[in-house]
Design an enzyme around this catalytic site. Sequence first.
Site, PDB file in Angstrom:
ATOM      1  N   CYS A 173     -35.902 -23.454 -19.317  1.00 50.28           N
ATOM      2  CA  CYS A 173     -34.749 -22.965 -18.449  1.00 50.28           C
ATOM      3  C   CYS A 173     -35.053 -23.041 -17.032  1.00 50.28           C
ATOM      4  CB  CYS A 173     -34.805 -21.360 -18.798  1.00 50.28           C
ATOM      5  SG  CYS A 173     -36.098 -20.338 -18.432  1.00 50.28           S
ATOM      6  N   CYS A 228     -40.608 -23.162 -15.979  1.00 52.92           N
ATOM      7  CA  CYS A 228     -40.378 -23.311 -17.757  1.00 52.92           C
ATOM      8  C   CYS A 228     -39.540 -24.573 -17.917  1.00 52.92           C
ATOM      9  CB  CYS A 228     -39.699 -22.011 -18.151  1.00 52.92           C
ATOM     10  SG  CYS A 228     -38.952 -22.209 -19.896  1.00 52.92           S
ATOM     11  N   ASP A 251     -69.156 -33.280 -55.215  1.00 49.66           N
ATOM     12  CA  ASP A 251     -67.567 -33.971 -54.984  1.00 49.66           C
ATOM     13  C   ASP A 251     -67.343 -34.783 -56.279  1.00 49.66           C
ATOM     14  OD1 ASP A 251     -65.343 -34.497 -53.731  1.00 49.66           O
ATOM     15  OD2 ASP A 251     -66.472 -35.738 -52.203  1.00 49.66           O
ATOM     16  N   GLU A 307     -75.811 -23.454 -53.347  1.00 52.61           N
ATOM     17  CA  GLU A 307     -76.084 -24.522 -53.839  1.00 52.61           C
ATOM     18  C   GLU A 307     -74.831 -25.609 -53.344  1.00 52.61           C
ATOM     19  OE1 GLU A 307     -74.388 -22.294 -57.041  1.00 52.61           O
ATOM     20  OE2 GLU A 307     -73.388 -24.103 -57.767  1.00 52.61           O
ATOM     21  N   LYS A 367     -71.990 -28.345 -52.879  1.00 51.17           N
ATOM     22  CA  LYS A 367     -70.524 -28.505 -53.434  1.00 51.17           C
ATOM     23  C   LYS A 367     -70.614 -29.913 -53.826  1.00 51.17           C
ATOM     24  CE  LYS A 367     -65.769 -27.126 -52.746  1.00 51.17           C
ATOM     25  NZ  LYS A 367     -65.362 -28.320 -53.221  1.00 51.17           N
ATOM     26  N   CYS A 427     -42.974 -17.984 -19.099  1.00 46.97           N
ATOM     27  CA  CYS A 427     -41.951 -17.981 -18.570  1.00 46.97           C
ATOM     28  C   CYS A 427     -41.364 -16.575 -18.245  1.00 46.97           C
ATOM     29  CB  CYS A 427     -40.756 -18.787 -19.456  1.00 46.97           C
ATOM     30  SG  CYS A 427     -39.082 -18.631 -19.097  1.00 46.97           S
ATOM     31  N   CYS A 448     -33.848 -17.592 -21.102  1.00 47.77           N
ATOM     32  CA  CYS A 448     -34.474 -18.812 -21.273  1.00 47.77           C
ATOM     33  C   CYS A 448     -34.115 -18.990 -22.926  1.00 47.77           C
ATOM     34  CB  CYS A 448     -36.081 -18.707 -21.130  1.00 47.77           C
ATOM     35  SG  CYS A 448     -36.983 -20.170 -22.139  1.00 47.77           S
ATOM     36  N   ALA A 487     -61.242 -33.245 -46.418  1.00 50.13           N
ATOM     37  CA  ALA A 487     -61.375 -32.545 -45.315  1.00 50.13           C
ATOM     38  C   ALA A 487     -59.780 -32.223 -44.999  1.00 50.13           C
ATOM     39  CB  ALA A 487     -62.141 -32.988 -44.257  1.00 50.13           C
ATOM     40  N   SER A 492     -60.231 -21.851 -57.702  1.00 50.30           N
ATOM     41  CA  SER A 492     -60.613 -22.639 -56.810  1.00 50.30           C
ATOM     42  C   SER A 492     -61.569 -21.777 -55.949  1.00 50.30           C
ATOM     43  CB  SER A 492     -59.483 -23.368 -56.169  1.00 50.30           C
ATOM     44  OG  SER A 492     -59.835 -24.296 -55.306  1.00 50.30           O
ATOM     45  N   LEU A 493     -61.860 -22.481 -54.599  1.00 49.18           N
ATOM     46  CA  LEU A 493     -62.655 -21.562 -53.781  1.00 49.18           C
ATOM     47  C   LEU A 493     -62.245 -21.527 -52.438  1.00 49.18           C
ATOM     48  CD1 LEU A 493     -66.286 -23.280 -54.524  1.00 49.18           C
ATOM     49  CD2 LEU A 493     -65.493 -20.892 -55.288  1.00 49.18           C
ATOM     50  N   LYS A 541     -67.787 -25.991 -45.996  1.00 49.98           N
ATOM     51  CA  LYS A 541     -67.761 -27.515 -45.986  1.00 49.98           C
ATOM     52  C   LYS A 541     -68.384 -27.964 -44.777  1.00 49.98           C
ATOM     53  CE  LYS A 541     -64.603 -28.254 -49.175  1.00 49.98           C
ATOM     54  NZ  LYS A 541     -63.633 -29.186 -49.066  1.00 49.98           N
ATOM     55  N   TYR A 592     -72.570 -25.287 -63.331  1.00 45.21           N
ATOM     56  CA  TYR A 592     -72.814 -23.995 -62.384  1.00 45.21           C
ATOM     57  C   TYR A 592     -71.793 -22.951 -62.535  1.00 45.21           C
ATOM     58  CZ  TYR A 592     -68.505 -26.704 -60.697  1.00 45.21           C
ATOM     59  OH  TYR A 592     -67.339 -27.355 -60.662  1.00 45.21           O
ATOM     60  N   GLU A 610     -69.265 -29.818 -62.654  1.00 44.96           N
ATOM     61  CA  GLU A 610     -68.554 -30.799 -62.196  1.00 44.96           C
ATOM     62  C   GLU A 610     -69.094 -32.248 -62.957  1.00 44.96           C
ATOM     63  OE1 GLU A 610     -66.862 -29.552 -59.967  1.00 44.96           O
ATOM     64  OE2 GLU A 610     -66.263 -31.182 -58.614  1.00 44.96           O
ATOM     65  N   TYR A 654     -57.196 -32.533 -46.629  1.00 47.48           N
ATOM     66  CA  TYR A 654     -56.433 -31.668 -47.646  1.00 47.48           C
ATOM     67  C   TYR A 654     -56.809 -30.524 -47.722  1.00 47.48           C
ATOM     68  CZ  TYR A 654     -55.304 -30.097 -52.242  1.00 47.48           C
ATOM     69  OH  TYR A 654     -54.495 -29.368 -53.223  1.00 47.48           O
TER      70      TYR A 654
HETATM   71  S1  IVH Z   1     -68.060 -22.574 -58.431  1.00 49.80           S
HETATM   72  C1  IVH Z   1     -64.232 -19.727 -59.559  1.00 49.80           C
HETATM   73  N1  IVH Z   1     -69.570 -24.192 -57.585  1.00 49.80           N
HETATM   74  O1  IVH Z   1     -65.359 -26.795 -56.194  1.00 49.80           O
HETATM   75  C2  IVH Z   1     -64.458 -21.248 -58.760  1.00 49.80           C
HETATM   76  N2  IVH Z   1     -67.545 -25.016 -57.748  1.00 49.80           N
HETATM   77  O2  IVH Z   1     -63.068 -26.105 -54.548  1.00 49.80           O
HETATM   78  C3  IVH Z   1     -65.935 -21.570 -59.397  1.00 49.80           C
HETATM   79  N3  IVH Z   1     -67.263 -27.260 -57.225  1.00 49.80           N
HETATM   80  O3  IVH Z   1     -63.024 -26.063 -58.705  1.00 49.80           O
HETATM   81  C4  IVH Z   1     -66.224 -22.847 -58.974  1.00 49.80           C
HETATM   82  N4  IVH Z   1     -69.386 -27.901 -56.767  1.00 49.80           N
HETATM   83  O4  IVH Z   1     -64.567 -28.343 -58.903  1.00 49.80           O
HETATM   84  C5  IVH Z   1     -68.501 -24.214 -57.959  1.00 49.80           C
HETATM   85  N5  IVH Z   1     -71.564 -25.980 -56.910  1.00 49.80           N
HETATM   86  C6  IVH Z   1     -70.331 -25.543 -57.284  1.00 49.80           C
HETATM   87  C7  IVH Z   1     -69.156 -26.668 -56.854  1.00 49.80           C
HETATM   88  C8  IVH Z   1     -67.760 -26.424 -57.293  1.00 49.80           C
HETATM   89  C9  IVH Z   1     -68.216 -28.279 -56.679  1.00 49.80           C
HETATM   90  C10 IVH Z   1     -65.726 -27.535 -57.276  1.00 49.80           C
HETATM   91  C11 IVH Z   1     -65.140 -27.113 -58.216  1.00 49.80           C
HETATM   92  C12 IVH Z   1     -64.120 -26.170 -57.998  1.00 49.80           C
HETATM   93  C13 IVH Z   1     -64.015 -26.739 -56.466  1.00 49.80           C
HETATM   94  C14 IVH Z   1     -63.609 -25.592 -55.490  1.00 49.80           C
END
Ligand code: IVH
Length: 710
Positions: free
Chosen positions: A430, A427, A138, A134, A136, A451, A457, A52, A100-101, A333, A245, A193, A54
């Site tokens: 100043c 303020c 980890d 769906e 996510k 101010c 100032c 979180a 990434s997402l 998230k 996925y 994953e 990060y």
């Molecule tokens: S879709 C174009 N679906 O989350 C990106 N990613 O923060 C396609 N991850 O790099 C990714 N569960 O490693 C997708 N149901 C899911 C996921 C998932 C985990 C990870 C994945 C991705 C990262 C992005």
Amino acid sequence: MSKSVSVPALRAKSVDELSEAEARGEHATLDDEIAEHDLRYHQEDRPTISDADYDKLRRRFEEIEARFPALAGEGSRSRRVGAPPSEKFAKIRHRVPMLSLGNAFADEEVLEFVARVRRFLDLDAESTPAFTAEPKIDGLSCAIRYERGKLTRAATRGDGEVGEDVTANVRTIRAIPEKLNGDVPEVLEVRGEVYLRHADFARINERQAERGKQIFANPRNAAAGSLRQLDPAVTARRPLQFFAYSWGEVSALPATTQAGVVEAFARLGLPTNKMMRLCRTPEEMLDQYRVIEAQRSSLGYDIDGVVYKVDDLALQRRLGFVSRSPRWALAHKFPAEKATTIIEAIEIQVGRTGSLTPVAKLRPVTVGGVVVSNATLHNEDEIQRKDIRIGDTVTVQRAGDVIPQVLGFIEAKRPNAAVPYEFPKLCPACGSHAVREINPRSGKEDVVRRCTGGLICPAQAVERLRHFVSRNAFDIEGLGAERIELFYKEGLIARPQDIFTLEDRDRRSSHRLMEREGFGETSARNLFAAIAERREIPLNRFIYALGIRHVGEATAKELARHFGSAQALQQTAMAAQDQTSESWSDLTSIEGIGEVVAEALVDFFAEPHNCEIVEELLKQVEVLALEAAAESSAVSGKTIVFTGSLEKITREEAKAMAERLGAKVAGSVSKKTDLVVAGASAGSKLAKARELGIETIDEDAWLKLAQGSE
Ligand code: IVH
């Protein structure tokens, strides 16, 4: 495990409030911090902050880049994913980058995402495309290539472009079939994953402890450590799991929807997640989020949110990507963590427009793995509403972004001596009066106390000077935040006009710039040249640079278009003090300019020191008409050639983008070509463009150009 990353006070400011200079400094710090965390996470499998946290760093970083696109240069982290692959492994270049997402934390952000998708696709408010929702997972992502149904190669994500070859290790994972069933495409790169179940994670750690080996901090690190083994026999002993996925290179997709492809994966014998649902409305998406969240603790493996994806693959293609993430997907998230600590002091920061922002100085506390010592208190009313006092024990939360927030105090722990906080009326920078203005529209007091010292100032003066030279204003190279501050302190530059007399004064000075520490002859000369270059400036930039409240770039353009000269604007604003005057009607009749902006203009020009700045500046610089690019897209009417392989967008999408911006797309380079966009391994067309002296840019620069113009 926690690492003390001091969150600088600056992060107590919202990104909107950062000056360019502050943003640049924070951008650099964040870049380093993120790089460090990436390395720990991806290469050492030993992160020192929570996901979180990060995400928050990353999100803050991206917000800064969104506001100051100049910072998102070529090598910017926002265009990279993860960390470069470790030297320990052979490398595999992903044919389709592994991206990434984008993240969301609040329901509203999900609604905004849906609206954005709708806008991008030009759909009306009623028609929402279907989305899959769906979990996510980890774990760590992995790309597994099948040729004629047989596993041939497997790679980690690495930096998104190049991953590590973990083929031998992946072959030992029972959840991943060596051979696919049924109707298999010629080439299919499955992505998904790799993760560990809680129970298996616990057993692995027990065994590690028995043998006096490294204990893994969480299942994800254990999974990563298990997959990234030089000895596949070790991987074989770890019961790694997999969910498919997504996909990379595919010779023929088995379906035309996201859900359809994942169903086909299941038929081929790949493990898929059964919690994926197809949602027809944003409400259904949020419902599915709650359903998944409710099951989170009983799943037996870690998930950290819900991923939404546009179901229709043709729409996904149209939506394409922006920097490192697809426009068609979003990670929603789960909420951030909280902690309690004591407020040791309340500090007031002064911004460019004189806004006084209260910041709680906290006894350092770990929130989700990062030590925080500052939190924003937003404004005077918030402090009062929550009755926050110095000495209070408070709950802090690090929510959607990196700025920790104070939620409230704990009554039982309030010291007897704690007195209500009195917001300063003067303020702190100043000593001028700080006041809350009355909003003319609502008739209510502004929440922000400001101010009244203006340029007297020092806090405001420096912030204003920084704004004046910032990229979208005068854009003076070599006159960054630090130099502005230094020159201000030394009395060399106190007002914007002083910038343009600097060289003259320096010539007559006995303590010349080039003789100073940190300056050489070249750097002094370059600085003067950069200043001289800005003696001609488009009117919209000139207006924007003045830093008038509520006058952003767009408003500055409207004003420039309407008035045509700084003098005309000044005269009207001065005469508009009387709200029954024609000048007032003139001001408020401008498209996009309401009473609040008009009021701000009147106030600005009512101050003699502001009028003096404008008048003195006009003696120094020549103000040109409105910038041409402001009127239409940067490429309208131009002929563009795309060559080489584009990695983030398809040719099709690139062409559509160019045409949308009013450009023509040609297949070959000729003298009529205005711009060549060269992807990876571009060949003869690029060479020809260079020979003809035609401007060439790479894919990232094109995306930036196109996005900036849309
Ligand atoms: S879709 C174009 N679906 O989350 C990106 N990613 O923060 C396609 N991850 O790099 C990714 N569960 O490693 C997708 N149901 C899911 C996921 C998932 C985990 C990870 C994945 C991705 C990262 C992005």
